[in-house]
Scaffold this motif. Structure first.
Motif, PDB file in Angstrom:
ATOM      1  N   SER A  92       0.794  -1.226   0.000  1.00  0.00           N
ATOM      2  CA  SER A  92       0.000   0.000   0.000  1.00  0.00           C
ATOM      3  C   SER A  92       0.832   1.285   0.000  1.00  0.00           C
ATOM      4  O   SER A  92       0.532   2.211  -0.752  1.00  0.00           O
ATOM      5  CB  SER A  92      -0.955  -0.006   1.198  1.00  0.00           C
ATOM      6  OG  SER A  92      -1.729   1.174   1.220  1.00  0.00           O
ATOM      7  N   PRO A  93       1.891   1.422   0.834  1.00  0.00           N
ATOM      8  CA  PRO A  93       2.673   2.672   0.796  1.00  0.00           C
ATOM      9  C   PRO A  93       3.298   2.953  -0.568  1.00  0.00           C
ATOM     10  O   PRO A  93       3.282   4.099  -1.044  1.00  0.00           O
ATOM     11  CB  PRO A  93       3.743   2.437   1.869  1.00  0.00           C
ATOM     12  CG  PRO A  93       3.150   1.435   2.799  1.00  0.00           C
ATOM     13  CD  PRO A  93       2.356   0.529   1.906  1.00  0.00           C
ATOM     14  N   LEU A  94       3.833   1.932  -1.224  1.00  0.00           N
ATOM     15  CA  LEU A  94       4.425   2.124  -2.541  1.00  0.00           C
ATOM     16  C   LEU A  94       3.360   2.435  -3.592  1.00  0.00           C
ATOM     17  O   LEU A  94       3.617   3.195  -4.534  1.00  0.00           O
ATOM     18  CB  LEU A  94       5.200   0.872  -2.951  1.00  0.00           C
ATOM     19  CG  LEU A  94       6.501   0.617  -2.180  1.00  0.00           C
ATOM     20  CD1 LEU A  94       7.044  -0.767  -2.505  1.00  0.00           C
ATOM     21  CD2 LEU A  94       7.537   1.683  -2.496  1.00  0.00           C
ATOM     22  N   GLU A  95       2.187   1.894  -3.425  1.00  0.00           N
ATOM     23  CA  GLU A  95       1.096   2.175  -4.360  1.00  0.00           C
ATOM     24  C   GLU A  95       0.700   3.647  -4.289  1.00  0.00           C
ATOM     25  O   GLU A  95       0.525   4.310  -5.322  1.00  0.00           O
ATOM     26  CB  GLU A  95      -0.108   1.288  -4.035  1.00  0.00           C
ATOM     27  CG  GLU A  95      -1.359   1.593  -4.831  1.00  0.00           C
ATOM     28  CD  GLU A  95      -1.237   1.215  -6.289  1.00  0.00           C
ATOM     29  OE1 GLU A  95      -2.064   1.705  -7.090  1.00  0.00           O
ATOM     30  OE2 GLU A  95      -0.326   0.449  -6.640  1.00  0.00           O
ATOM     31  N   ARG A  96       0.596   4.186  -3.085  1.00  0.00           N
ATOM     32  CA  ARG A  96       0.237   5.598  -2.957  1.00  0.00           C
ATOM     33  C   ARG A  96       1.350   6.501  -3.474  1.00  0.00           C
ATOM     34  O   ARG A  96       1.093   7.504  -4.142  1.00  0.00           O
ATOM     35  CB  ARG A  96      -0.077   5.941  -1.500  1.00  0.00           C
ATOM     36  CG  ARG A  96      -0.628   7.367  -1.410  1.00  0.00           C
ATOM     37  CD  ARG A  96      -0.864   7.857  -0.018  1.00  0.00           C
ATOM     38  NE  ARG A  96      -1.369   9.218  -0.101  1.00  0.00           N
ATOM     39  CZ  ARG A  96      -1.074  10.172   0.750  1.00  0.00           C
ATOM     40  NH1 ARG A  96      -0.274   9.932   1.772  1.00  0.00           N
ATOM     41  NH2 ARG A  96      -1.567  11.388   0.593  1.00  0.00           N
ATOM     42  N   LEU A  97       2.603   6.166  -3.183  1.00  0.00           N
ATOM     43  CA  LEU A  97       3.723   6.972  -3.652  1.00  0.00           C
ATOM     44  C   LEU A  97       3.783   6.985  -5.175  1.00  0.00           C
ATOM     45  O   LEU A  97       4.057   8.019  -5.796  1.00  0.00           O
ATOM     46  CB  LEU A  97       5.030   6.433  -3.081  1.00  0.00           C
ATOM     47  CG  LEU A  97       6.290   7.236  -3.428  1.00  0.00           C
ATOM     48  CD1 LEU A  97       6.200   8.643  -2.854  1.00  0.00           C
ATOM     49  CD2 LEU A  97       7.540   6.523  -2.910  1.00  0.00           C
ATOM     50  N   LYS A  98       3.476   5.863  -5.795  1.00  0.00           N
ATOM     51  CA  LYS A  98       3.462   5.801  -7.256  1.00  0.00           C
ATOM     52  C   LYS A  98       2.435   6.775  -7.820  1.00  0.00           C
ATOM     53  O   LYS A  98       2.708   7.497  -8.792  1.00  0.00           O
ATOM     54  CB  LYS A  98       3.137   4.384  -7.715  1.00  0.00           C
ATOM     55  CG  LYS A  98       3.067   4.212  -9.219  1.00  0.00           C
ATOM     56  CD  LYS A  98       2.256   3.004  -9.620  1.00  0.00           C
ATOM     57  CE  LYS A  98       0.772   3.246  -9.408  1.00  0.00           C
ATOM     58  NZ  LYS A  98      -0.055   2.161  -9.996  1.00  0.00           N
ATOM     59  N   ILE A  99       1.258   6.832  -7.224  1.00  0.00           N
ATOM     60  CA  ILE A  99       0.212   7.737  -7.700  1.00  0.00           C
ATOM     61  C   ILE A  99       0.651   9.193  -7.547  1.00  0.00           C
ATOM     62  O   ILE A  99       0.455  10.014  -8.455  1.00  0.00           O
ATOM     63  CB  ILE A  99      -1.110   7.475  -6.947  1.00  0.00           C
ATOM     64  CG1 ILE A  99      -1.659   6.090  -7.305  1.00  0.00           C
ATOM     65  CG2 ILE A  99      -2.141   8.546  -7.282  1.00  0.00           C
ATOM     66  CD1 ILE A  99      -2.880   5.695  -6.515  1.00  0.00           C
ATOM     67  N   LEU A 100       1.269   9.538  -6.430  1.00  0.00           N
ATOM     68  CA  LEU A 100       1.730  10.913  -6.218  1.00  0.00           C
ATOM     69  C   LEU A 100       2.801  11.288  -7.238  1.00  0.00           C
ATOM     70  O   LEU A 100       2.870  12.446  -7.670  1.00  0.00           O
ATOM     71  CB  LEU A 100       2.262  11.060  -4.794  1.00  0.00           C
ATOM     72  CG  LEU A 100       1.233  10.862  -3.670  1.00  0.00           C
ATOM     73  CD1 LEU A 100       1.889  11.014  -2.307  1.00  0.00           C
ATOM     74  CD2 LEU A 100       0.075  11.838  -3.814  1.00  0.00           C
TER      75      LEU A 100
END
Length: 371
Positions: A92-100
């Protein structure tokens, strides 16, 4: 009926001719005796049916349920939901960072950082909630998305096989996987666009203004606001064309590459590779599929926030978006966020495939239990 007796020459009494023939053959038995004894003719007796085996007792409800769950398509549906929840929560943390990273255009560089620094920035500004922001919505989206995807692939695969269990060639795997991707994204796209909004609304982009974090809307509130303010149902499907264009080849490649590598990793004389080899096959298939289709994912994210206040891009069409991104950001603009995405996709797809196969095999085995 009256009984008239006749005296014979020998002094014996004979029955009247009005008695039934069957009674005349029994000395001393008249109709009155038969009536009193409820004796009827043999032809009037009910005939018994031939002996037949007793029907089997009804199957217990629990066994019926187990046999239903063990059906291939339903087992794939349930196991796919488990796989989706496990894989997305892990990364989940990497998924959100990718979107940002993906939504930053030229001049917006708040998250022009390395992966480690980007994660630390989220941690400092939003705490652990920032690392997991949007994951609840993502799981609500990914559980049905993954379930429909795996079940659809199992369903389409049955029609593509010449005979049950024969297997598919790489091209048919690609087609079945692409069809499964289109089916799953069509069912769950509104949850995907809301997840994107939730992922960025609390990030420290200057154009978003100083919105108090305690007033940030949740999943259903965000969906309702989009429906009311951005064009109704069409707002919830904004960006679906580039999404389908990217998801269909991505899912198709994922299934094609995984099954090919899985078969290659399976030792001779065995039907399944070990857990570590399945993890490796899932990681490789995810990385290959994502690298080939990543520009479509960037376009999808840009269109999902195209009308968002402050940060919207106002692209007029897919071609307009492609030309503007290339002119302003170059070829690299189509691969923004690829590093955290590849770091995410390897453990995500590895855990997804492994958890799917373990759950599916367990569910299918329920139907093989003897009564």
């Amino acid at each position: 009926m009256s009984l008239d007796r006749k005296q014979t020459s020998g002094g014996a009494v004979s029955e009247s001719e009005g008695d039934p023939p069957s009674l005349r053959r029994i000395p001393g038995l008249t109709s009155s005796h038969a009536s009193a004894s409820n004796i009827t003719e043999p032809s009037a007796l009910p005939s018994l049916p031939p002996s037949a085996p007793l029907p089997p007792p009804p199957e217990p409800i629990i066994l019926q349920l187990r046999r239903t769950i063990s059906q291939p398509v339903l087992a794939a549906f349930l196991a796919g939901g488990v796989a989706g929840a496990v894989s997305r929560t892990v990364v989940s943390p990497l998924e959100r960072l990718k979107i940002l990273f993906q939504i930053q255009s030229k001049g917006r560089e708040e998250y022009k950082l390395s992966v480690g620094k980007g994660l630390m920035k989220m941690w400092r500004e939003e705490g652990w909630r920032g690392l997991m922001r949007g994951n609840g919505t993502n799981c609500i989206r990914i559980v049905p998305y993954s379930a429909v995807q795996f079940a659809s692939y199992s369903f389409y695969k049955r029609f593509a096989e010449r005979s049950p269990g024969e297997g598919l060639n790489p091209f048919k795997r690609l087609l079945c996987g692409g069809a499964a991707g289109i089916t799953s994204v069509t069912f769950t796209y509104p949850l995907d666009i809301v997840r994107t909004r939730l992922s960025i609304q609390s990030a420290s982009f200057s154009v978003l203004g100083g919105v108090p974090r305690k007033k940030l809307p949740g999943m259903w509130a965000t969906m309702l606001l989009m429906y009311k303010n951005e064009g109704g149902v069409l707002a919830l499907y904004r960006g679906i064309v580039p999404t389908v264009a990217g998801v269909a080849p991505y899912v198709g490649l994922n299934f094609m590459v995984y099954e090919g590598i899985r078969q290659y990793f399976t030792p001779e004389g065995e039907t399944n590779p070990g857990h570590l080899r399945r993890l490796a096959a899932g990681a490789i298939s995810g990385a290959v599929a994502q690298s080939c289709t990543y520009p479509f994912d960037v376009l999808r994210r840009r269109f999902q926030i195209n009308t968002m206040s402050g940060i919207g891009y106002q692209y007029k069409s897919i071609w307009d978006a492609v030309t503007i991104i290339f002119a302003q950001e170059g070829f690299r603009g189509f691969y923004k966020g690829i590093v955290p995405n590849l770091l995410k996709v390897a453990p995500s797809m590895a855990s997804s495939w492994l958890s799917f196969e373990i759950a599916r095999d367990f569910l299918v085995s329920l139907g093989k239990t003897d009564r």
